[in-house]
Write a protein that holds these residues in place. Structure first.
Motif, PDB file in Angstrom:
ATOM      1  N   ALA A   8     -48.808  16.380  36.962  1.00  0.00           N
ATOM      2  CA  ALA A   8     -47.660  15.347  36.977  1.00  0.00           C
ATOM      3  C   ALA A   8     -47.581  14.845  35.491  1.00  0.00           C
ATOM      4  O   ALA A   8     -48.556  14.770  34.737  1.00  0.00           O
ATOM      5  N   HIS A   9     -46.452  14.621  35.127  1.00  0.00           N
ATOM      6  CA  HIS A   9     -45.982  14.399  33.634  1.00  0.00           C
ATOM      7  C   HIS A   9     -46.271  15.388  32.726  1.00  0.00           C
ATOM      8  O   HIS A   9     -46.622  15.008  31.482  1.00  0.00           O
ATOM      9  N   ALA A  10     -46.193  16.598  33.123  1.00  0.00           N
ATOM     10  CA  ALA A  10     -46.156  17.775  32.191  1.00  0.00           C
ATOM     11  C   ALA A  10     -45.555  17.522  30.923  1.00  0.00           C
ATOM     12  O   ALA A  10     -44.111  16.956  30.850  1.00  0.00           O
ATOM     13  N   THR A  11     -45.973  17.699  29.793  1.00  0.00           N
ATOM     14  CA  THR A  11     -45.366  17.678  28.476  1.00  0.00           C
ATOM     15  C   THR A  11     -45.564  18.912  27.815  1.00  0.00           C
ATOM     16  O   THR A  11     -46.525  19.187  27.001  1.00  0.00           O
ATOM     17  N   PRO A  12     -44.400  19.842  27.941  1.00  0.00           N
ATOM     18  CA  PRO A  12     -44.504  21.063  27.337  1.00  0.00           C
ATOM     19  C   PRO A  12     -44.081  20.943  25.998  1.00  0.00           C
ATOM     20  O   PRO A  12     -43.752  20.147  25.570  1.00  0.00           O
ATOM     21  N   GLY A  13     -44.464  22.166  25.171  1.00  0.00           N
ATOM     22  CA  GLY A  13     -44.089  22.305  23.947  1.00  0.00           C
ATOM     23  C   GLY A  13     -45.001  22.727  23.245  1.00  0.00           C
ATOM     24  O   GLY A  13     -46.201  22.803  23.275  1.00  0.00           O
ATOM     25  N   GLU A  14     -44.606  23.397  22.224  1.00  0.00           N
ATOM     26  CA  GLU A  14     -45.578  24.037  20.935  1.00  0.00           C
ATOM     27  C   GLU A  14     -46.404  22.856  20.372  1.00  0.00           C
ATOM     28  O   GLU A  14     -46.052  21.963  20.179  1.00  0.00           O
ATOM     29  N   GLY A  15     -47.818  23.034  20.492  1.00  0.00           N
ATOM     30  CA  GLY A  15     -48.976  22.243  19.771  1.00  0.00           C
ATOM     31  C   GLY A  15     -49.436  21.071  20.572  1.00  0.00           C
ATOM     32  O   GLY A  15     -50.015  20.323  20.258  1.00  0.00           O
ATOM     33  N   VAL A  16     -48.618  20.919  21.647  1.00  0.00           N
ATOM     34  CA  VAL A  16     -49.023  19.791  22.589  1.00  0.00           C
ATOM     35  C   VAL A  16     -50.322  19.973  23.228  1.00  0.00           C
ATOM     36  O   VAL A  16     -51.178  19.116  23.114  1.00  0.00           O
ATOM     37  N   LEU A  17     -50.696  21.185  23.655  1.00  0.00           N
ATOM     38  CA  LEU A  17     -51.863  21.714  24.182  1.00  0.00           C
ATOM     39  C   LEU A  17     -52.486  22.619  23.595  1.00  0.00           C
ATOM     40  O   LEU A  17     -51.675  23.561  23.029  1.00  0.00           O
ATOM     41  N   PRO A  18     -54.085  23.060  23.704  1.00  0.00           N
ATOM     42  CA  PRO A  18     -54.396  23.998  23.036  1.00  0.00           C
ATOM     43  C   PRO A  18     -53.941  25.435  23.772  1.00  0.00           C
ATOM     44  O   PRO A  18     -53.555  25.279  25.060  1.00  0.00           O
ATOM     45  N   THR A  19     -53.766  26.616  23.173  1.00  0.00           N
ATOM     46  CA  THR A  19     -53.291  27.678  23.662  1.00  0.00           C
ATOM     47  C   THR A  19     -54.490  28.368  24.490  1.00  0.00           C
ATOM     48  O   THR A  19     -55.537  27.932  24.224  1.00  0.00           O
ATOM     49  N   ALA A  20     -54.192  29.264  25.290  1.00  0.00           N
ATOM     50  CA  ALA A  20     -55.169  29.948  26.061  1.00  0.00           C
ATOM     51  C   ALA A  20     -56.327  30.755  25.113  1.00  0.00           C
ATOM     52  O   ALA A  20     -57.205  30.674  25.258  1.00  0.00           O
ATOM     53  N   LYS A  39     -41.957  28.419  33.647  1.00  0.00           N
ATOM     54  CA  LYS A  39     -41.996  27.451  32.524  1.00  0.00           C
ATOM     55  C   LYS A  39     -41.604  26.322  32.895  1.00  0.00           C
ATOM     56  O   LYS A  39     -40.714  25.919  33.706  1.00  0.00           O
ATOM     57  N   VAL A  40     -42.465  25.312  32.363  1.00  0.00           N
ATOM     58  CA  VAL A  40     -42.113  23.736  32.536  1.00  0.00           C
ATOM     59  C   VAL A  40     -41.369  23.293  31.433  1.00  0.00           C
ATOM     60  O   VAL A  40     -41.256  23.327  30.303  1.00  0.00           O
ATOM     61  N   SER A  41     -40.225  22.644  31.981  1.00  0.00           N
ATOM     62  CA  SER A  41     -39.125  21.816  31.207  1.00  0.00           C
ATOM     63  C   SER A  41     -39.288  20.375  31.206  1.00  0.00           C
ATOM     64  O   SER A  41     -39.491  19.669  32.350  1.00  0.00           O
ATOM     65  N   PRO A  42     -38.930  19.800  30.050  1.00  0.00           N
ATOM     66  CA  PRO A  42     -38.963  18.403  30.300  1.00  0.00           C
ATOM     67  C   PRO A  42     -37.778  17.760  30.905  1.00  0.00           C
ATOM     68  O   PRO A  42     -36.743  18.548  31.035  1.00  0.00           O
ATOM     69  N   THR A  43     -37.784  16.654  31.422  1.00  0.00           N
ATOM     70  CA  THR A  43     -36.702  16.014  32.152  1.00  0.00           C
ATOM     71  C   THR A  43     -35.992  15.349  30.978  1.00  0.00           C
ATOM     72  O   THR A  43     -36.600  14.439  30.470  1.00  0.00           O
ATOM     73  N   PRO A  44     -34.613  15.505  30.947  1.00  0.00           N
ATOM     74  CA  PRO A  44     -34.049  14.756  29.982  1.00  0.00           C
ATOM     75  C   PRO A  44     -34.009  13.384  29.913  1.00  0.00           C
ATOM     76  O   PRO A  44     -34.081  12.770  31.089  1.00  0.00           O
ATOM     77  N   GLY A  45     -34.382  12.823  28.778  1.00  0.00           N
ATOM     78  CA  GLY A  45     -34.551  11.068  29.089  1.00  0.00           C
ATOM     79  C   GLY A  45     -35.816  10.671  29.357  1.00  0.00           C
ATOM     80  O   GLY A  45     -36.238   9.482  29.102  1.00  0.00           O
ATOM     81  N   TYR A  46     -36.861  11.623  29.496  1.00  0.00           N
ATOM     82  CA  TYR A  46     -38.190  11.319  29.781  1.00  0.00           C
ATOM     83  C   TYR A  46     -39.075  11.363  28.632  1.00  0.00           C
ATOM     84  O   TYR A  46     -39.095  12.575  28.255  1.00  0.00           O
ATOM     85  N   CYS A  48     -43.383  11.060  27.199  1.00  0.00           N
ATOM     86  CA  CYS A  48     -44.768  10.858  27.636  1.00  0.00           C
ATOM     87  C   CYS A  48     -45.172   9.338  26.980  1.00  0.00           C
ATOM     88  O   CYS A  48     -44.889   9.290  25.914  1.00  0.00           O
ATOM     89  N   ALA A  49     -45.681   8.522  27.804  1.00  0.00           N
ATOM     90  CA  ALA A  49     -46.034   7.283  27.109  1.00  0.00           C
ATOM     91  C   ALA A  49     -47.161   7.161  26.182  1.00  0.00           C
ATOM     92  O   ALA A  49     -47.192   6.357  25.344  1.00  0.00           O
ATOM     93  N   MET A  50     -48.028   8.331  26.386  1.00  0.00           N
ATOM     94  CA  MET A  50     -49.264   8.283  25.331  1.00  0.00           C
ATOM     95  C   MET A  50     -48.755   9.230  24.037  1.00  0.00           C
ATOM     96  O   MET A  50     -49.303   8.835  22.748  1.00  0.00           O
ATOM     97  N   THR A  51     -48.059  10.160  24.242  1.00  0.00           N
ATOM     98  CA  THR A  51     -47.659  10.995  23.104  1.00  0.00           C
ATOM     99  C   THR A  51     -46.250  10.801  22.463  1.00  0.00           C
ATOM    100  O   THR A  51     -46.051  10.961  21.172  1.00  0.00           O
ATOM    101  N   GLY A  52     -45.433  10.343  23.186  1.00  0.00           N
ATOM    102  CA  GLY A  52     -43.962  10.240  22.940  1.00  0.00           C
ATOM    103  C   GLY A  52     -43.125  11.478  23.046  1.00  0.00           C
ATOM    104  O   GLY A  52     -42.024  11.492  22.717  1.00  0.00           O
TER     105      GLY A  52
END
Length: 112
Positions: A8-20, A39-46, A48-52
């Motif tokens: 939950a609260h998936a934060t997709p994007g390059e460099g957010v998480l380590p690659t395989a 592919k996980v897509s962010p919800t427009p307007g949301y 992550c409280a921790m990363t921004g």
């Protein structure tokens, strides 16, 4: 590593998480040739409280994604045994695979 199984609260994007490939150094069981099913897509307007970073809205968008993920797993692995490792919110995926409501299903500290 399957992006579609992200919590939950998936934060997709390059460099957010380590690659395989990055994770393979610690977990040699990781198949670095795997191509994501969903592919996980962010919800427009949301954000992550921790990363921004832009993230997926919980719980509605997450539950919808688990429904899509269940169908992708069924298509890709029909007739085969597959292990999916996730966290407690994996009950949404279990419900989608069973084609039933999450009501009455119990959360666990880890889902397999």
């Amino acid at each position: 590593i399957e992006e579609g199984l992200s919590e939950a609260h998936a934060t997709p994007g390059e460099g957010v998480l380590p690659t395989a490939r990055d994770r393979f150094a610690y977990f040699p069981q990781v198949d670095v040739s795997h191509r994501r099913l969903l592919k996980v897509s962010p919800t427009p307007g949301y954000q992550c409280a921790m990363t921004g970073n832009p993230c997926e809205a919980f719980a509605g968008h997450y539950a919808v994604r688990m429904g899509h993920m269940a169908r992708k797993l069924e298509e890709a692995f029909r007739g085969r045994t597959v292990l999916c490792f996730s966290h407690a919110a994996s009950v949404a995926l279990v419900a989608a695979l069973l084609r039933r409501s999450m009501r009455g299903l119990k959360f666990a500290p880890c889902g397999v």
